[in-house]
Scaffold this motif. Structure first.
Motif, PDB file in Angstrom:
ATOM      1  N   LYS A  14      81.583  63.750  18.303  1.00  0.00           N
ATOM      2  CA  LYS A  14      81.679  62.715  19.335  1.00  0.00           C
ATOM      3  C   LYS A  14      81.689  61.327  18.706  1.00  0.00           C
ATOM      4  N   GLY A  15      80.874  61.141  17.689  1.00  0.00           N
ATOM      5  CA  GLY A  15      80.836  59.865  16.999  1.00  0.00           C
ATOM      6  C   GLY A  15      82.149  59.556  16.297  1.00  0.00           C
ATOM      7  N   GLN A  16      82.740  60.586  15.677  1.00  0.00           N
ATOM      8  CA  GLN A  16      84.024  60.404  15.005  1.00  0.00           C
ATOM      9  C   GLN A  16      85.105  60.023  16.010  1.00  0.00           C
ATOM     10  N   LYS A  38      77.740  59.163  14.691  1.00  0.00           N
ATOM     11  CA  LYS A  38      78.155  60.115  13.662  1.00  0.00           C
ATOM     12  C   LYS A  38      77.051  60.297  12.616  1.00  0.00           C
ATOM     13  N   ALA A  39      76.439  59.194  12.195  1.00  0.00           N
ATOM     14  CA  ALA A  39      75.357  59.255  11.212  1.00  0.00           C
ATOM     15  C   ALA A  39      74.149  60.007  11.774  1.00  0.00           C
ATOM     16  N   GLY A  40      73.822  59.749  13.024  1.00  0.00           N
ATOM     17  CA  GLY A  40      72.720  60.461  13.671  1.00  0.00           C
ATOM     18  C   GLY A  40      72.996  61.952  13.753  1.00  0.00           C
ATOM     19  N   GLY A  41      74.232  62.299  14.046  1.00  0.00           N
ATOM     20  CA  GLY A  41      74.618  63.712  14.101  1.00  0.00           C
ATOM     21  C   GLY A  41      74.508  64.378  12.743  1.00  0.00           C
ATOM     22  N   LYS A  42      74.915  63.664  11.693  1.00  0.00           N
ATOM     23  CA  LYS A  42      74.796  64.217  10.340  1.00  0.00           C
ATOM     24  C   LYS A  42      73.338  64.461   9.986  1.00  0.00           C
TER      25      LYS A  42
END
Length: 58
Positions: A14-16, A38-42
């Motif tokens: 979603k972030g991407q 995206k960073a939070g998802g990683k």
């Protein structure tokens, strides 16, 4: 896969998408929010990977 791995990878995707959309539209704020998401998802996916590795090693 555990729930943290799944949720993290979904948030990354979603972030991407948000980052790419922001870039295409020239919307810097949306692009930055996408990067953060995206960073939070990683981070969450990495936590899930760690949990799985610990569970597998016991």
């Amino acid at each position: 896969m555990n729930k943290d791995q799944i949720k993290g990878r979904v948030e990354e995707a979603k972030g991407q998408a948000k980052q790419s959309t922001g870039k295409a539209l020239g919307n810097k704020e949306m692009e930055q929010k996408g990067r953060a998401q995206k960073a939070g998802g990683k981070l969450q996916a990495g936590y899930g990977d760690l949990k799985k590795d610990i569970k597998d090693s016991t």
